[in-house]
Write an enzyme that holds these catalytic residues in place. Structure first.
Site, short mmCIF file in Angstrom:
data_model
loop_
_atom_site.label_atom_id
_atom_site.label_comp_id
_atom_site.label_asym_id
_atom_site.label_seq_id
_atom_site.Cartn_x
_atom_site.Cartn_y
_atom_site.Cartn_z
N ARG A 1 56.16 35.04 39.45
CA ARG A 1 56.26 35.88 40.21
C ARG A 1 56.90 35.23 41.74
NH1 ARG A 1 50.97 38.12 41.74
NH2 ARG A 1 50.33 35.85 41.24
N ASN B 1 51.36 40.91 37.93
CA ASN B 1 50.86 40.64 36.59
C ASN B 1 50.41 41.71 36.16
OD1 ASN B 1 51.68 37.82 36.80
ND2 ASN B 1 49.56 37.31 37.56
#
Length: 96
Positions: free
Chosen positions: A25, A43
């Protein structure tokens, strides 16, 4: 005169593989910010990462290419993308 290519777009990409807990990320945020995109990477409970990005079509396409490039942290098995009109409700690019 604006053309279709000038209009901002939204891409939602679901990234499959070993992409959680490996800096994916963060890496995605850095690439998206470099491309001038707005959105987020988060996520999902099933182990995927969802990436939502808005901006110029060319920049969004470049981000999807980068997600598939084999360069991100972890191991990407598959990227499924969906394209739509930009909603204009995002600011910056964040990790969620």
């Amino acid at each position: 005169m604006d053309t279709v290519d000038d209009q901002p777009v939204r891409v939602t990409a679901w990234v499959h593989g070993r992409v959680q807990g490996v800096g994916f990320r963060w890496w995605t945020r850095a690439r998206a910010s470099e491309l001038g995109l707005r959105g987020y990477a988060r996520n999902l409970n099933d182990g995927r990462v969802e990436v939502v990005a808005e901006g110029a079509r060319e920049s969004c396409e470049r981000l999807v290419v980068l997600l598939r490039s084999g360069r991100p942290p972890g191991s990407v098995d598959l990227v499924v993308d969906r394209w739509s009109e930009a909603k204009g409700n995002l600011s910056g690019f964040v990790e969620r």
